[in-house]
Motif scaffolding. Structure first.
Motif, mmCIF file in Angstrom:
data_model
loop_
_atom_site.group_PDB
_atom_site.id
_atom_site.type_symbol
_atom_site.label_atom_id
_atom_site.label_comp_id
_atom_site.label_asym_id
_atom_site.label_seq_id
_atom_site.Cartn_x
_atom_site.Cartn_y
_atom_site.Cartn_z
ATOM 1 N N ALA A 295 84.415 -51.696 20.495
ATOM 2 C CA ALA A 295 84.155 -51.055 21.794
ATOM 3 C C ALA A 295 84.899 -49.725 21.892
ATOM 4 O O ALA A 295 84.336 -48.713 22.337
ATOM 5 N N ILE A 296 86.153 -49.716 21.462
ATOM 6 C CA ILE A 296 86.927 -48.460 21.507
ATOM 7 C C ILE A 296 86.237 -47.407 20.639
ATOM 8 O O ILE A 296 86.102 -46.246 21.028
ATOM 9 N N GLY A 297 85.785 -47.844 19.460
ATOM 10 C CA GLY A 297 85.107 -46.921 18.552
ATOM 11 C C GLY A 297 83.901 -46.273 19.212
ATOM 12 O O GLY A 297 83.656 -45.074 19.050
ATOM 13 N N ILE A 298 83.143 -47.061 19.972
ATOM 14 C CA ILE A 298 81.935 -46.516 20.616
ATOM 15 C C ILE A 298 82.304 -45.677 21.842
ATOM 16 O O ILE A 298 81.859 -44.531 21.986
ATOM 17 N N ILE A 299 83.150 -46.243 22.711
ATOM 18 C CA ILE A 299 83.466 -45.536 23.969
ATOM 19 C C ILE A 299 84.168 -44.209 23.688
ATOM 20 O O ILE A 299 83.991 -43.233 24.418
ATOM 21 N N SER A 300 84.933 -44.157 22.603
ATOM 22 C CA SER A 300 85.707 -42.937 22.336
ATOM 23 C C SER A 300 84.821 -41.709 22.124
ATOM 24 O O SER A 300 85.294 -40.581 22.225
ATOM 25 N N PHE A 301 83.532 -41.938 21.848
ATOM 26 C CA PHE A 301 82.622 -40.801 21.701
ATOM 27 C C PHE A 301 82.095 -40.303 23.049
ATOM 28 O O PHE A 301 81.363 -39.321 23.101
ATOM 29 N N GLY A 302 82.463 -40.995 24.137
ATOM 30 C CA GLY A 302 81.976 -40.574 25.444
ATOM 31 C C GLY A 302 83.056 -39.992 26.325
ATOM 32 O O GLY A 302 82.938 -39.997 27.548
ATOM 33 N N LEU A 303 84.127 -39.509 25.722
ATOM 34 C CA LEU A 303 85.275 -39.076 26.526
ATOM 35 C C LEU A 303 85.614 -37.605 26.382
ATOM 36 O O LEU A 303 86.483 -37.102 27.079
ATOM 37 N N TRP A 304 84.960 -36.911 25.441
ATOM 38 C CA TRP A 304 85.542 -35.643 24.989
ATOM 39 C C TRP A 304 85.698 -34.609 26.099
ATOM 40 O O TRP A 304 86.611 -33.797 26.059
ATOM 41 N N VAL A 305 84.833 -34.682 27.110
ATOM 42 C CA VAL A 305 84.886 -33.625 28.132
ATOM 43 C C VAL A 305 86.135 -33.739 29.008
ATOM 44 O O VAL A 305 86.494 -32.797 29.713
ATOM 45 N N HIS A 306 86.865 -34.877 28.921
ATOM 46 C CA HIS A 306 88.076 -34.944 29.751
ATOM 47 C C HIS A 306 89.151 -33.949 29.279
ATOM 48 O O HIS A 306 90.130 -33.730 29.975
ATOM 49 N N HIS A 307 88.930 -33.361 28.108
ATOM 50 C CA HIS A 307 89.828 -32.268 27.690
ATOM 51 C C HIS A 307 89.408 -30.941 28.324
ATOM 52 O O HIS A 307 90.075 -29.938 28.129
ATOM 53 N N MET A 308 88.274 -30.970 29.044
ATOM 54 C CA MET A 308 87.691 -29.707 29.523
ATOM 55 C C MET A 308 87.520 -29.702 31.041
ATOM 56 O O MET A 308 86.718 -28.932 31.566
ATOM 57 N N PHE A 309 88.275 -30.554 31.728
ATOM 58 C CA PHE A 309 88.106 -30.643 33.183
ATOM 59 C C PHE A 309 88.351 -29.313 33.892
ATOM 60 O O PHE A 309 87.812 -29.066 34.965
ATOM 61 N N THR A 310 89.190 -28.464 33.300
ATOM 62 C CA THR A 310 89.544 -27.222 34.000
ATOM 63 C C THR A 310 88.692 -26.030 33.555
ATOM 64 O O THR A 310 89.011 -24.891 33.880
ATOM 65 N N THR A 311 87.619 -26.312 32.803
ATOM 66 C CA THR A 311 86.829 -25.182 32.291
ATOM 67 C C THR A 311 85.702 -24.773 33.235
ATOM 68 O O THR A 311 84.940 -23.862 32.912
ATOM 69 N N GLY A 312 85.548 -25.462 34.346
ATOM 70 C CA GLY A 312 84.511 -25.076 35.301
ATOM 71 C C GLY A 312 83.181 -25.746 35.048
ATOM 72 O O GLY A 312 82.150 -25.280 35.525
ATOM 73 N N ILE A 313 83.172 -26.846 34.310
ATOM 74 C CA ILE A 313 81.909 -27.569 34.106
ATOM 75 C C ILE A 313 81.547 -28.314 35.390
ATOM 76 O O ILE A 313 82.419 -28.541 36.243
ATOM 77 N N PRO A 314 80.281 -28.725 35.549
ATOM 78 C CA PRO A 314 79.851 -29.318 36.814
ATOM 79 C C PRO A 314 80.645 -30.573 37.191
ATOM 80 O O PRO A 314 81.078 -31.335 36.319
ATOM 81 N N ASP A 315 80.810 -30.780 38.518
ATOM 82 C CA ASP A 315 81.595 -31.911 39.008
ATOM 83 C C ASP A 315 81.039 -33.253 38.548
ATOM 84 O O ASP A 315 81.770 -34.193 38.295
ATOM 85 N N GLN A 316 79.691 -33.320 38.459
ATOM 86 C CA GLN A 316 79.087 -34.593 38.064
ATOM 87 C C GLN A 316 79.495 -34.971 36.628
ATOM 88 O O GLN A 316 79.762 -36.133 36.344
ATOM 89 N N ALA A 317 79.551 -33.965 35.763
ATOM 90 C CA ALA A 317 79.996 -34.220 34.393
ATOM 91 C C ALA A 317 81.456 -34.659 34.404
ATOM 92 O O ALA A 317 81.851 -35.606 33.714
ATOM 93 N N ASN A 318 82.253 -33.984 35.211
ATOM 94 C CA ASN A 318 83.662 -34.378 35.331
ATOM 95 C C ASN A 318 83.774 -35.833 35.746
ATOM 96 O O ASN A 318 84.570 -36.600 35.195
ATOM 97 N N ALA A 319 82.973 -36.232 36.739
ATOM 98 C CA ALA A 319 83.058 -37.597 37.257
ATOM 99 C C ALA A 319 82.680 -38.603 36.175
ATOM 100 O O ALA A 319 83.363 -39.609 35.970
ATOM 101 N N PHE A 320 81.610 -38.297 35.433
ATOM 102 C CA PHE A 320 81.163 -39.223 34.374
ATOM 103 C C PHE A 320 82.266 -39.425 33.335
ATOM 104 O O PHE A 320 82.616 -40.546 32.964
#
Lengths: 626, 199
Positions: A295-320
């Protein structure tokens, strides 16, 4: 000489390592390559650690001038890059390369020459990276090397070219080792070792290897684009003509976040191996731990944008990505509960190896908790790029990777060398590291709250960051002394260490059924496996087959799910070609720093090396069963 | 179980090399998938911010890329049929098919070369142009590698190394050709066809 002695002598002759320096370069045996990986990555770990101590010395008081700003940039970049690319990944792959074949009851990895090649690529890449630091042209834009800073316009020197080419080069090594580990685990397990009976450590390496296969191409594509933008003039990251800076961040973190778990999962596998052995009981919740790893192996591919919260990407993406980041705490938590339950219901013997695992649980949980904090977008926006994040990821990476790996080294050292590391020195080693680590990194949380940004080479006295920085620096010195004690322990053990015997811990897995250190052929007969903990559950291991030839390097091939015998295959022998290919590949990538034509020239050198590698040696024989 | 009389000549999925080449193909396919995802990412970013209309340059001709699909399919077929022949121990016939594959693949490279020289843009004109050059070049390199590898396999075949049982190298080379052929199709559709579609 009786038939059994004759068989063993023949195996010795067939699996022999060639003598001398040239012979050393030709060796393809998995235990030799595994040890080289482990030793080399530990050397890079200590070199990168020295860089960390230099940084702490520089920051110990305001206005220090031990190193200037440019050198500081290079030092923190090489420190981070080396720790991730030259220590964490090769160390876990090296441990996998050594331990996995023994644990699953085979004689070597599936592609012995590929393991030799991947080691030499790793070695050449590592030397190049550290060499660039000595030449003062090391990468200087941080280990994640963001554009546009890393583009030619803002970083005109060779520094970033070194990053862009060497990173891809080193990833070839990691990818090759990953394929090798996957195939070995899927196809060469001892008969009877179904997937359900596979040790947790092997599961962790399998999941890690699959993650490498899908994660690394992200950074390969990113760094190829960056190298082309810088060296040839393409415009992938130039926003004025259709490129985009954030593309780099997406590509890098597509790899970069799974990378944390690529290093963590094998470490969790080590912990899941050590705790049951020293608690004298099977792992509590074996299936739950394995499923958590997957599960960690799979879920870890869905997290990368949390390194980019301050880059101005849409709020919905941030929430996901915020929710996904918090979600990974669930399988991580399941593992931790299983380890605690194993300790709770067993009879723990607090050896050094187990202490490292206990330290891991405590430190990693703290790092995990701050991870849940920074997964929250509002919190992250406040602490992004501050020392709070530096504290967080060191708790995760040192706690989650370095502690268990040192536990693993203490645990498997008798298998590597036939000698036991000193337990008393080991305990000093552990406690100094644990104490030094917390003194060094806990204050960084507070420094982050006080607004200290990461990657500054100095600060003003008026900021009042001095006392906590001094405390942190003192902690780093204690931490360094703690790690030095490991070297002392190794030297002491080499000189005066106690002989360990084959299975000093009374462990249940197959690597402890053979000699310490193992013979080159490992198993005289490939054993039949009938349970998950064969050395605990079976009085004697029976051979699975008869009729395997001893005059050539034969291994058994088994079915993926059931572990039923499927075939017998012959492995290749020692050769110089993997080194030649590694050098040719090095010419392609490192030469590209100076001219793209080196890549073209090296393309043909690579072809020649591969042809030499696979060219069949004579006599060719009939080529069919007679 | 006595395995003494078992054959050691496997060239199918019982042999680790079969799995190894699959691993390589998965890695390379992931590389291409990420390149293509990056292409669409830039397309979307540019369109949604009105930064640049995609592709932003005169579209390249699709004549050579389309012809190359047919030629590459021939290469894949010739290697497949060569495998059928070698299992019947017709090693010389396989060798000639390998030669044919190399010749046709060289034609692919020549067409690609002509196409690149005739492109109405250079690689630094904009991001779309960079993708066309880099992905076409990346595939060019793979076709060249395929030709060189197949030349060696063909040579060994003429020298009598391969037999109806010992043909692992042929199978591995053939699988790699399937990948070279299959990888061109999505690249072709994405960089040559999708910019022509009115969305």
């Amino acid at each position: 000489m009786n038939p059994e002695e004759k068989k063993i002598q023949e195996l010795e002759d067939t699996w022999i390592n060639p003598p001398g320096f040239i012979g050393w370069l030709r060796i393809v045996n998995q235990t030799n390559i595994g040890i080289r990986y482990i030793n080399t990555s530990l050397i890079f770990f200590f070199m990168a650690g020295i860089l960390g101590v230099i940084m702490r010395a520089q920051l110990s008081s305001p206005g220090n001038e031990i190193v200037g700003p440019e050198m500081f940039n290079q030092i923190f970049t090489v420190h981070g890059t080396a720790m991730m690319f030259l220590f964490a990944i090769p160390m876990v792959e090296g441990l996998g390369a050594y331990i996995v074949p023994l644990m699953i009851g085979t004689r070597d990895l599936s592609f012995p020459r590929l393991s030799s090649f991947s080691y030499f690529v790793f070695l050449i890449g590592g030397i190049t990276l550290f060499g660039s630091l000595f030449l003062k042209v090391a990468p200087n834009a941080g280990w994640f090397d963001y554009v546009p800073l890393a583009l030619k316009e803002w970083s005109p020197g060779k520094n970033i070219d070194v990053y862009a080419t060497v990173i891809t080069f080193i990833e070839i090594s990691a990818l090759a080792a990953a394929v090798e580990l996957i195939v070995t685990i899927l196809k060469q397990r001892a008969p009877g070792m179904s997937m359900a009976r596979m040790p947790v450590f092997v599961w962790s390496i399998l999941v890690m290897a699959f993650m490498i296969v899908f994660a690394m191409p992200g950074v390969v594509v990113g760094s190829v684009m960056l190298a082309l933008d810088r060296l040839v003039g393409t415009v992938f990251f130039d926003a004025s003509v259709g490129g985009d800076s954030l593309l780099w961040q997406h590509l890098f973190w597509w790899f970069g976040h799974p990378e944390v778990y690529i290093a963590f999962l094998p470490a969790a596998g080590v912990v899941s191996t050590i705790i049951p052995v020293f608690c004298r009981r099977a792992l509590y919740g074996h299936t739950a731990v394995v499923l958590s790893m997957v599960a960690i192996g799979i879920i870890s591919f869905g997290l990368w944008v949390h390194h980019m919260f301050t880059t101005g990407i849409p709020d919905q993406a941030n929430a996901f990505f915020s929710v996904a980041s918090a979600m990974i705490a669930i399988p991580s938590g399941i593992q931790i509960y299983c380890w605690i339950a194993t300790l709770w219901t067993g009879k723990p013997k607090f050896s050094t190896a187990l202490l490292w695992c206990m330290g891991f649980v405590i430190v990693f949980v703290m790092g995990g908790l701050t991870g849940v904090m920074v997964a929250s977008v509002p919190f992250d926006k406040q602490t992004h790029d501050t020392y709070f994040v530096v504290a967080h990821f060191h708790y995760v990476l040192i706690g989650g990777v370095v502690f268990p790996l040192f536990g693993g080294v203490y645990y498997w050292w008798p298998k590597f060398t036939g000698k036991l590391l000193s337990e008393s020195l080991g305990k000093w080693n552990f406690w100094l590291v644990l104490i030094g680590f917390n003194i060094a990194f806990f204050p960084m949380h507070l420094l982050g709250f006080m607004g200290m940004p990461r990657r500054v080479y100095t600060y003003l006295e008026e900021m009042q960051w001095g006392p906590l920085n001094l405390l942190s620096s003192i902690g780093s010195y204690i931490l360094a002394i703690g790690f030095l004690l490991f070297i002392v322990n190794v030297v002491w053990t080499y000189l005066k260490g106690e002989r360990s015997g084959n299975n000093p811990w009374g462990a249940p897995t197959l690597e402890w059924a053979i000699e310490s250190p193992p013979r080159n052929y490992k198993f005289v007969e490939i054993p039949q496996v009938n349970s998950m903990n064969p050395l605990w559950d079976e009085e004697t291991l029976l051979p699975a087959t008869t009729g395997m030839r001893t005059d050539r390097r034969e291994v058994l091939i088994t079915e993926i799910l059931t572990g039923k015998i499927q075939a017998v295959e012959i492995l290749p022998t020692n050769t110089i070609w993997p080194l030649v290919l590694a050098v040719a590949t090095g010419v392609a990538f490192i030469g590209s720093i100076f001219s793209p034509w080196w890549f073209v020239i090296a393309f043909f050198l690579v072809f020649l090396a591969i042809t030499g590698w696979f060219w069949p040696s004579k006599p060719w024989g009939e080529g069919r069963d007679v | 179980m006595n395995v003494e009389s078992w054959t050691r000549f496997h060239s199918d999925l019982r042999h680790p090399y079969w799995w190894g080449i699959m691993g390589l193909i998965v890695i390379e396919s992931t590389v291409i998938a990420i390149f293509l995802a990056s292409y669409f990412y830039l397309w979307i970013v540019n369109s949604s911010t009105s930064r640049m209309s995609w592709p932003g340059v005169e579209l390249p001709s699709i004549i050579y890329p389309s012809v190359n699909i047919g030629l590459l399919l021939f290469c894949g077929w010739s290697m497949w049929y060569g495998g059928v022949l070698i299992h019947k121990n017709k090693t010389k016939a396989f060798g000639w098919l390998a030669v044919g594959c190399c010749i046709v693949a060289t034609l692919v490279l020549w067409f690609r070369w002509k196409q690149m020289l005739g492109l109405p843009f250079s690689y630094d004109e904009n991001a779309y142009a960079s993708f066309v050059w880099v992905l076409s070049g990346f595939h060019f390199m793979h076709v060249l590698a395929g030709i060189l590898g197949t030349a060696v396999i063909g040579w060994l075949s003429f020298k009598g190394y391969y037999t109806e049982q010992r043909n692992l190298g042929v199978q591995i080379d053939t699988i790699y050709w399937y990948y070279i052929v299959a990888s061109w199709i999505p690249v072709y559709f994405v960089i040559y066809i999708t910019p022509r579609v009115q969305w």
